[in-house]
Design an enzyme around this catalytic site. Structure first.
Site, PDB file in Angstrom:
ATOM      1  N   GLU A 142       1.010  -1.770   0.357  1.00 12.00           N
ATOM      2  CA  GLU A 142      -0.063  -0.080   0.005  1.00 12.00           C
ATOM      3  C   GLU A 142       1.286   1.372  -0.152  1.00 12.00           C
ATOM      4  O   GLU A 142       1.667   1.258   0.744  1.00 12.00           O
ATOM      5  CB  GLU A 142      -0.735  -0.188   1.263  1.00 12.00           C
ATOM      6  CG  GLU A 142      -1.152   1.201   1.258  1.00 12.00           C
ATOM      7  CD  GLU A 142      -2.108   1.254   2.643  1.00 12.00           C
ATOM      8  OE1 GLU A 142      -3.147   2.663   2.802  1.00 12.00           O
ATOM      9  OE2 GLU A 142      -1.805   0.317   3.539  1.00 12.00           O
ATOM     10  N   LYS A 183      -9.402   2.477  -2.807  1.00 14.41           N
ATOM     11  CA  LYS A 183     -10.060   2.295  -1.920  1.00 14.41           C
ATOM     12  C   LYS A 183     -11.216   2.517  -1.437  1.00 14.41           C
ATOM     13  O   LYS A 183     -11.811   3.987  -1.689  1.00 14.41           O
ATOM     14  CB  LYS A 183      -9.052   2.887  -0.832  1.00 14.41           C
ATOM     15  CG  LYS A 183      -9.332   1.941   0.683  1.00 14.41           C
ATOM     16  CD  LYS A 183      -8.170   2.274   2.014  1.00 14.41           C
ATOM     17  CE  LYS A 183      -8.814   1.175   3.189  1.00 14.41           C
ATOM     18  NZ  LYS A 183      -7.179   2.345   3.960  1.00 14.41           N
ATOM     19  N   CYS A 229      -6.064  -3.090   3.342  1.00  9.52           N
ATOM     20  CA  CYS A 229      -5.195  -2.767   4.347  1.00  9.52           C
ATOM     21  C   CYS A 229      -6.869  -2.985   5.352  1.00  9.52           C
ATOM     22  O   CYS A 229      -7.143  -4.296   5.316  1.00  9.52           O
ATOM     23  CB  CYS A 229      -5.237  -1.264   4.288  1.00  9.52           C
ATOM     24  SG  CYS A 229      -4.263  -1.271   6.448  1.00  9.52           S
TER      25      CYS A 229
END
Length: 522
Positions: A267, A336, A388
């Site tokens: 990430e 995301k 994540c």
């Protein structure tokens, strides 16, 4: 009086202990029987008390023990990387723990209320499991939406893990609470029947773990490299260190060109925004295409809106596509969706953002990507991506999952949480997603735990934490649809609620008697 107070104090300490011991059922400890002991202990204590004060306080102590020990790693992240006073940091984590504990208190209050008219232990056990399932749903979806530490995750190596591909982590949690409530009632009522039934349930569920719901495709085996940069977070966004960070990743990557099919960076591996690194990305894309190697990397994308302000996205992009050379903004990407509270998004952000923009205050609010997004194409491989925290959102992962998905992909940066148990819990959650959907997971992080997870939730290979290195392995994609991938776990919740309504209906005479009693003594 003294004996009574001493007994009450002992109960509170016992509740705290039962809560704490539940944490050791999760990774990195993985002693799964403690989950049953923790839940059973809570149920015995709340069913043994006669006053609401005792029930509430004992549940509070259980929840404080469970969540404070299980989530202490959040404080590490706040204390090290968020510039606030230590007292404020302590207040934030204390608020989170009390907030999460309130859901446990709600469970206890409702269960004890229902116990007043549900007299049969078999009915009460099903009701307890259903109620726990509903409360877990509320905790995971309402307000801040924090489904961490669901007890089902602790069974990834336990005997009832076979429920995962059928009903997901919620189904495992349901069965755990059902077994625990039967044990609690057996101890509380000194009856052997609930105990024997709990053993029968456990014995019946164990063979489910022998079923393989997916098919491995060895003819499509792929060589994959996961790069763990181990970049110091304090230096990550320092402009003087950007080139140093890129150099570390390139040193791990360039020798692998032409030797592996897919290289993965974690990430936000590339500091700064995507457009600012356009020259580097175009050049790297050319080198990758030349050697028939793909690179998947995390990056921040800043998109200019109306020539006046930017929308920032936490993104994943793919380089090296021989069918479609990289050009900003590429369509082969993932943005995301679920942003982390107080890190990527803020309370009432929609109100404050226009104000900050008007006064030209440099606050980089992150924007959410769409809930449903296309898979990443790494021809001919297709991946369902997440970033994540999103890997904990089972419904979101399942809704984006497709039958032709070859792998699940998660890029993360757990450097925030140091050498705590947080990254290990994160990895355990990823293992459950693999088990639920029957797909291997490529789990790439900045500082660990970077791992390749098989489709059955077992770990094929992993890297040690806090070192800069590369994990290179061969892995085969899988195909097939697990029952959970097709139907989810909603039907379990619906059937459980219908059973509870039926139980309440057949116990209506007892309910009427209690209602009449309270009315007369009002």
């Amino acid at each position: 009086m003294f004996i009574s107070k001493a007994k009450y104090f002992f109960q509170l300490i016992l509740s705290l202990t039962f809560g704490i011991c539940g944490v050791f059922a999760f990774s990195p400890y993985d002693f799964w029987p403690l989950s049953i002991i923790s839940i059973t202990g809570l149920l015995i204590i709340i069913l043994s008390n006669i006053t609401w004060k005792q029930i509430i306080w004992n549940t509070l102590f259980w929840g404080i023990g469970f969540f404070s020990v299980g989530l202490h790693w959040i404080y590490i992240g706040i204390d090290q990387f968020i510039p606030t006073h230590k007292n404020m940091n302590f207040f934030l984590i204390a608020f989170l723990i009390i907030y999460l504990t309130c859901y446990s208190v709600l469970f206890s209050i409702i269960l004890v209320t229902l116990r007043l008219f549900i007299t049969q232990w078999s009915f009460l056990s099903i009701t307890a499991a259903t109620l726990w399932l509903i409360i877990d749903r509320l905790r995971g979806n309402e307000f801040i939406g924090f489904p961490w530490l669901q007890f089902g995750y602790s069974q990834i190596s336990g005997p009832i893990r076979g429920i995962g591909p059928l009903l997901g982590v919620e189904g495992i949690t349901f069965c755990l609470v059902l077994i625990s409530s039967l044990l609690a009632l057996s101890i509380r009522t000194v009856q052997p029947s609930p105990y024997y039934i709990s053993l029968i349930i456990l014995a019946c569920l164990y063979p489910l773990s022998w079923i393989q719901w997916y098919q491995v495709q060895p003819q499509r085996m792929t060589t994959i490299a996961l790069v763990q940069g181990n970049i110091n977070q304090h230096l990550y966004w320092n402009t003087e260190n950007i080139q140093k960070t890129l150099k570390i990743y390139l040193q791990h990557t360039l020798p692998l060109l032409g030797k592996v099919k897919i290289i993965i960076w974690p990430e936000s591996a590339i500091p700064g925004n995507e457009l600012a690194h356009n020259e580097l990305l175009v050049s790297l894309d050319y080198q990758l295409r030349k050697h028939h190697t793909y690179l998947i990397t995390g990056i921040i994308d800043s998109r200019l809106i109306n020539n006046s302000y930017y929308h920032h996205y936490n993104s994943i992009i793919v380089l090296g596509n021989t069918h479609d050379p990289y050009k900003y903004p590429s369509s082969n990407r993932y943005d995301k969706h679920h942003l982390v509270l107080c890190s990527e998004r803020f309370p009432l952000q929609c109100l404050f953002e226009p104000v900050f923009r008007f006064f030209n205050i440099p606050i980089a609010f992150m924007k959410s990507g769409p809930y449903i997004q296309s898979q990443l194409n790494v021809y001919p491989i297709k991946m369902t991506a997440s970033i994540c925290y999103e890997i904990i959102l089972g419904n979101q992962i399942r809704d984006n999952f497709k039958l032709d998905s070859d792998f699940l992909l998660t890029l993360a940066n757990d450097v925030w949480f140091g050498c705590s148990i947080g990254p290990w819990q994160h990895l355990q959650i990823a293992r459950m997603r693999a088990l639920e959907l029957g797909r291997p997971i490529l789990f790439c992080t900045n500082n660990g735990v970077t791992a390749i997870i098989n489709a059955d939730g077992s770990i094929q290979s992993q890297l040690s934490q806090f070192i800069s290195t590369t994990l290179i392995t061969n892995i085969s994609p899988t195909t097939g649809f697990t029952p959970y991938a097709q139907f989810g776990s909603w039907w379990l919740l619906i059937i459980s609620i219908l059973i509870c309504i039926f139980i309440i209906y057949i116990q209506k005479n007892q309910l009427f008697k209690i209602f009449t009693f309270f009315k007369k003594n009002k």
